[in-house]
Design an enzyme around this catalytic site. Structure first.
Site, PDB file in Angstrom:
ATOM      1  N   LYS A  16     -16.482  48.299   9.739  1.00  0.00           N
ATOM      2  CA  LYS A  16     -17.202  48.870  10.894  1.00  0.00           C
ATOM      3  C   LYS A  16     -18.346  49.754  10.434  1.00  0.00           C
ATOM      4  O   LYS A  16     -19.436  49.719  10.994  1.00  0.00           O
ATOM      5  CB  LYS A  16     -16.273  49.769  11.708  1.00  0.00           C
ATOM      6  CG  LYS A  16     -15.390  49.079  12.673  1.00  0.00           C
ATOM      7  CD  LYS A  16     -14.824  50.066  13.681  1.00  0.00           C
ATOM      8  CE  LYS A  16     -14.090  51.250  13.111  1.00  0.00           C
ATOM      9  NZ  LYS A  16     -12.815  50.939  12.460  1.00  0.00           N
ATOM     10  N   ASP A 147      -4.444  52.177  18.553  1.00  0.00           N
ATOM     11  CA  ASP A 147      -3.833  53.327  17.858  1.00  0.00           C
ATOM     12  C   ASP A 147      -3.683  54.478  18.852  1.00  0.00           C
ATOM     13  O   ASP A 147      -4.636  54.799  19.574  1.00  0.00           O
ATOM     14  CB  ASP A 147      -4.756  53.853  16.737  1.00  0.00           C
ATOM     15  CG  ASP A 147      -4.908  52.864  15.605  1.00  0.00           C
ATOM     16  OD1 ASP A 147      -4.166  51.870  15.570  1.00  0.00           O
ATOM     17  OD2 ASP A 147      -5.804  53.090  14.754  1.00  0.00           O
ATOM     18  N   THR A 188      -9.010  32.959  18.260  1.00  0.00           N
ATOM     19  CA  THR A 188      -9.677  34.022  19.018  1.00  0.00           C
ATOM     20  C   THR A 188      -8.711  34.974  19.723  1.00  0.00           C
ATOM     21  O   THR A 188      -9.128  35.979  20.269  1.00  0.00           O
ATOM     22  CB  THR A 188     -10.603  33.429  20.103  1.00  0.00           C
ATOM     23  OG1 THR A 188      -9.784  32.742  21.058  1.00  0.00           O
ATOM     24  CG2 THR A 188     -11.610  32.469  19.512  1.00  0.00           C
ATOM     25  N   PRO A 190      -6.426  37.245  18.816  1.00  0.00           N
ATOM     26  CA  PRO A 190      -6.423  38.683  18.487  1.00  0.00           C
ATOM     27  C   PRO A 190      -7.640  39.402  19.078  1.00  0.00           C
ATOM     28  O   PRO A 190      -7.526  40.537  19.548  1.00  0.00           O
ATOM     29  CB  PRO A 190      -6.476  38.701  16.951  1.00  0.00           C
ATOM     30  CG  PRO A 190      -5.954  37.373  16.521  1.00  0.00           C
ATOM     31  CD  PRO A 190      -6.326  36.407  17.611  1.00  0.00           C
ATOM     32  N   CYS A 381     -20.124  63.864 -13.857  1.00  0.00           N
ATOM     33  CA  CYS A 381     -19.197  64.963 -13.571  1.00  0.00           C
ATOM     34  C   CYS A 381     -18.092  65.004 -14.631  1.00  0.00           C
ATOM     35  O   CYS A 381     -18.344  65.425 -15.748  1.00  0.00           O
ATOM     36  CB  CYS A 381     -18.649  64.843 -12.153  1.00  0.00           C
ATOM     37  SG  CYS A 381     -18.082  66.413 -11.514  1.00  0.00           S
ATOM     38  N   LEU A 382     -16.889  64.519 -14.330  1.00  0.00           N
ATOM     39  CA  LEU A 382     -15.858  64.475 -15.367  1.00  0.00           C
ATOM     40  C   LEU A 382     -16.399  63.732 -16.591  1.00  0.00           C
ATOM     41  O   LEU A 382     -16.083  64.077 -17.728  1.00  0.00           O
ATOM     42  CB  LEU A 382     -14.604  63.777 -14.827  1.00  0.00           C
ATOM     43  CG  LEU A 382     -13.476  63.604 -15.847  1.00  0.00           C
ATOM     44  CD1 LEU A 382     -12.903  64.952 -16.255  1.00  0.00           C
ATOM     45  CD2 LEU A 382     -12.364  62.720 -15.299  1.00  0.00           C
ATOM     46  N   HIS A 507     -23.286  64.657  -9.289  1.00  0.00           N
ATOM     47  CA  HIS A 507     -22.991  63.259  -8.944  1.00  0.00           C
ATOM     48  C   HIS A 507     -24.256  62.557  -8.453  1.00  0.00           C
ATOM     49  O   HIS A 507     -24.504  62.511  -7.241  1.00  0.00           O
ATOM     50  CB  HIS A 507     -21.948  63.204  -7.824  1.00  0.00           C
ATOM     51  CG  HIS A 507     -20.573  63.572  -8.250  1.00  0.00           C
ATOM     52  ND1 HIS A 507     -19.704  62.659  -8.807  1.00  0.00           N
ATOM     53  CD2 HIS A 507     -19.906  64.751  -8.205  1.00  0.00           C
ATOM     54  CE1 HIS A 507     -18.548  63.264  -9.075  1.00  0.00           C
ATOM     55  NE2 HIS A 507     -18.648  64.531  -8.726  1.00  0.00           N
ATOM     56  N   GLU A 509     -24.784  59.531  -8.133  1.00  0.00           N
ATOM     57  CA  GLU A 509     -24.489  58.302  -7.368  1.00  0.00           C
ATOM     58  C   GLU A 509     -24.610  58.491  -5.865  1.00  0.00           C
ATOM     59  O   GLU A 509     -24.849  57.530  -5.140  1.00  0.00           O
ATOM     60  CB  GLU A 509     -23.097  57.767  -7.734  1.00  0.00           C
ATOM     61  CG  GLU A 509     -21.897  58.585  -7.268  1.00  0.00           C
ATOM     62  CD  GLU A 509     -21.462  59.656  -8.261  1.00  0.00           C
ATOM     63  OE1 GLU A 509     -22.295  60.097  -9.086  1.00  0.00           O
ATOM     64  OE2 GLU A 509     -20.284  60.077  -8.191  1.00  0.00           O
TER      65      GLU A 509
HETATM   66  N1  GLN Z   1     -12.029  67.585 -12.615  1.00  0.00           N
HETATM   67  C1  GLN Z   1     -13.329  68.042 -12.975  1.00  0.00           C
HETATM   68  C2  GLN Z   1     -13.652  69.384 -12.344  1.00  0.00           C
HETATM   69  O1  GLN Z   1     -13.011  69.782 -11.404  1.00  0.00           O
HETATM   70  C3  GLN Z   1     -14.385  67.013 -12.627  1.00  0.00           C
HETATM   71  C4  GLN Z   1     -14.515  66.768 -11.158  1.00  0.00           C
HETATM   72  C5  GLN Z   1     -15.287  65.517 -10.841  1.00  0.00           C
HETATM   73  O2  GLN Z   1     -15.497  64.681 -11.699  1.00  0.00           O
HETATM   74  N2  GLN Z   1     -15.686  65.358  -9.611  1.00  0.00           N
HETATM   75  O3  GLN Z   1     -14.556  70.064 -12.760  1.00  0.00           O
END
Ligand code: GLN
Length: 537
Positions: A16, A147, A188, A190, A381-382, A507, A509
């Site tokens: 959706k 729901d 059809t 459903p 990040c991580l 991040h 992304e």
């Molecule tokens: N766990 C790590 C932290 O809290 C990285 C978090 C993450 O990658 N979003 O800093």
């Protein structure tokens, strides 16, 4: 102001959000200003504390709101600016209503689902309409018709439509038309039943989006039209895509969805020019080059846990006219079988964000493999923290270096909590969230990729690089190429003696779109391609 409400029937996971976003793309390309919002019927206040197994990725907005991943589709497909007001959960609605009640705002009345909860839901539609000044507000209602928990939302939009008046509201119902193997045909029933369910509460959909594995033929469309009481041309086919989710807008345009919506809403606009979008699809379907990228995570079996990461990688491919095969690597497999066996032959390695200890050593092994073999590495990040720990252990020889998230007693806490965070205990309270500026170092790869010195990127993490170790790292040619403007927080790291080894605490992304691929991903896929073909960058 015009309103489109998107509901879903029969089963969940019909896409959706994608459909709403794709319609947004088409309307924007007709010159309209669009706003998008998502209503989620669950009682969590936001998905920030939900497990990825339950909820997939948590999508983070500029303002730090932790939201449903459908908002990621909205941002990737359109130019909308989203804030925490674009995602409303039942939890938020009840929190507001109960706070109002405690403050005496209901003047002693009995507080009820109708009208207090439904009014609060309607307020949020008005609020977005007022704030966005959009021509069209698209509101997606999460969950499936039938729901119990979705009922207040459906009642609210029914009342809303009554007030907004004829010609100002479109109800669009996304439904499922399954192919039954034994009968050898599409069914059809459903769809009929889920439309009946909607009509029971007073909503008669104007448009049905039929999700199906096989094309709908004329007869089937006629049948759906007749039994569901929608005109023939309002039965829109949305078949499973062959290659990419980015085909959806073109598919819906082919069935004239946007024409119909504009007609129903009396919006007089030119047709959408989707030439740029067609070029994106061309690059996705028949790219000039191909490359395989390993994404090393721990939720690899989940489609949605790294949604934005996978999408951004694909956008990076589009930017390089390069088809990307994403190889989902389980970090624990690397621990068991070694990096060489699992990662050999890949064009690049990406370590995405994550929390918790499982798979951490495997990710560290992946970063080591990428560094030593000059294989392109992108850490998010991580993934930046992992690259740092790896460097500390294997280059700086800081034995047992770690993040205090995973080893509170490590002798070398190269990643740690800032002092001021240590006192906060509430879940979510210590998180650095949302867009923050980052200053890039002139001449660094980061600055070259971005073509800028100050960038604004989104965060979602607790731990930071520990500045007590900064000197040691710098002496070993580990470059801190991005920091917070005051220089205190490390934002980007890179290795200069490597073709492409870069990682960010933020991040990136969350900011990538197919038509505006993010520079870090563009650079990463370019480097991966160069690596495979032994070409200079
Ligand atoms: N766990 C790590 C932290 O809290 C990285 C978090 C993450 O990658 N979003 O800093």
């Amino acid at each position: 102001m015009k309103y489109i409400f998107v509901t879903g029937g029969v089963v969940s996971s019909l896409g959706k959000g994608l459909t709403a976003a794709a319609l947004g793309t088409l309307l924007e390309n007709r010159g309209l200003k669009v706003a998008l919002q998502k209503f989620d019927p669950y009682l969590n206040v936001d998905p920030g504390t939900m497990n990825p197994y339950q909820h997939g990725e948590v999508y983070v907005l500029d303002d730090g709101a932790e939201t449903d991943l459908d908002l990621g589709h909205y941002e990737r497909f359109t130019n909308v600016k989203l804030t925490r007001f674009n995602n409303l959960t039942s939890g938020q609605v009840y929190q507001t209503v109960l706070n109002n009640e405690r403050e005496g705002k209901y003047l002693g009345k009995t507080v009820q689902v109708i009208p207090h909860v439904t009014d609060e839901i309607q307020n949020r539609i008005h609020l977005l309409a007022d704030q966005s000044k959009a021509d069209v507000v698209i509101t997606e209602i999460g969950g499936t018709t039938g729901d119990i928990e979705g009922l207040p939302f459906l009642e609210a939009i029914r009342e809303f439509a009554l007030e907004a008046g004829h010609g100002n509201v479109v109800f669009m119902h996304v439904t499922f038309v399954p192919f039954i193997k034994a009968a050898g045909e599409l069914k059809t029933k459903p769809t009929q039943q889920s439309v009946a369910k909607l009509r029971e509460i007073g909503i008669a959909p104007h448009i049905l989006i039929a999700r199906c594995e096989r094309p709908l033929d004329k007869e089937l469309r006629q049948k759906i039209s007749l039994f569901c009481n929608v005109p023939y041309e309002a039965v829109i086919e949305e078949k499973d895509v062959d290659h990419s989710i980015y085909e959806v807008p073109l598919m819906l345009q082919r069935d004239r969805l946007d024409d119909l919506v504009c007609r129903l809403l009396h919006l007089d606009t030119p047709t959408a020019n989707m030439a740029h979008w067609q070029e994106i699809i061309r690059k996705l379907i028949a790219p000039q080059h191909r490359v395989r990228i390993g994404v090393v995570g721990k939720y690899i079996e989940l489609q949605d846990a790294y949604k934005s990461v996978y999408e951004a990688v694909i956008h990076g491919g589009v930017a390089n006219d390069c088809g990307v095969e994403i190889v989902k690597v389980d970090a624990e497999d690397i621990e068991r079988e070694g990096a060489e066996k699992i990662l050999r032959g890949l064009g690049g390695i990406l370590v995405p964000g994550g929390f918790g200890e499982r798979g951490i050593e495997g990710k560290i092994m992946a970063a080591k493999y990428a560094r030593e073999n000059k294989l392109p590495y992108l850490g998010l990040c991580l993934g930046m923290q992992i690259a740092t720990i790896e460097f500390a252990r294997n280059v700086l020889k800081l034995d047992k270096a770690h993040s205090t998230e995973f080893d509170p007693d490590t002798p070398h806490p190269v990643i740690a909590l800032l002092d001021e965070q240590k006192k906060i205990t509430k879940k979510g309270g210590t998180m650095r969230l949302g867009a923050q500026p980052c200053q890039l170092v002139m001449g660094s790869m980061a600055a070259n990729l971005y073509g800028a010195f100050v960038v604004n990127e989104r965060h979602r993490h607790r731990y930071e690089f520990n500045n007590a170790y900064r000197d040691k790292f710098e002496k070993a040619d580990f470059v801190f190429s991005g920091t917070s403007p005051d220089g205190k927080l490390v934002e980007v790291i890179e290795l200069p003696n490597h073709p492409f080894f870069i990682a960010s605490q933020f991040h990136p992304e969350f900011r990538s779109k197919p038509h505006q691929p993010h520079p870090m991903f563009k650079g990463f896929i370019g480097a991966a391609h160069a690596h495979i073909h032994h070409r200079p960058l």
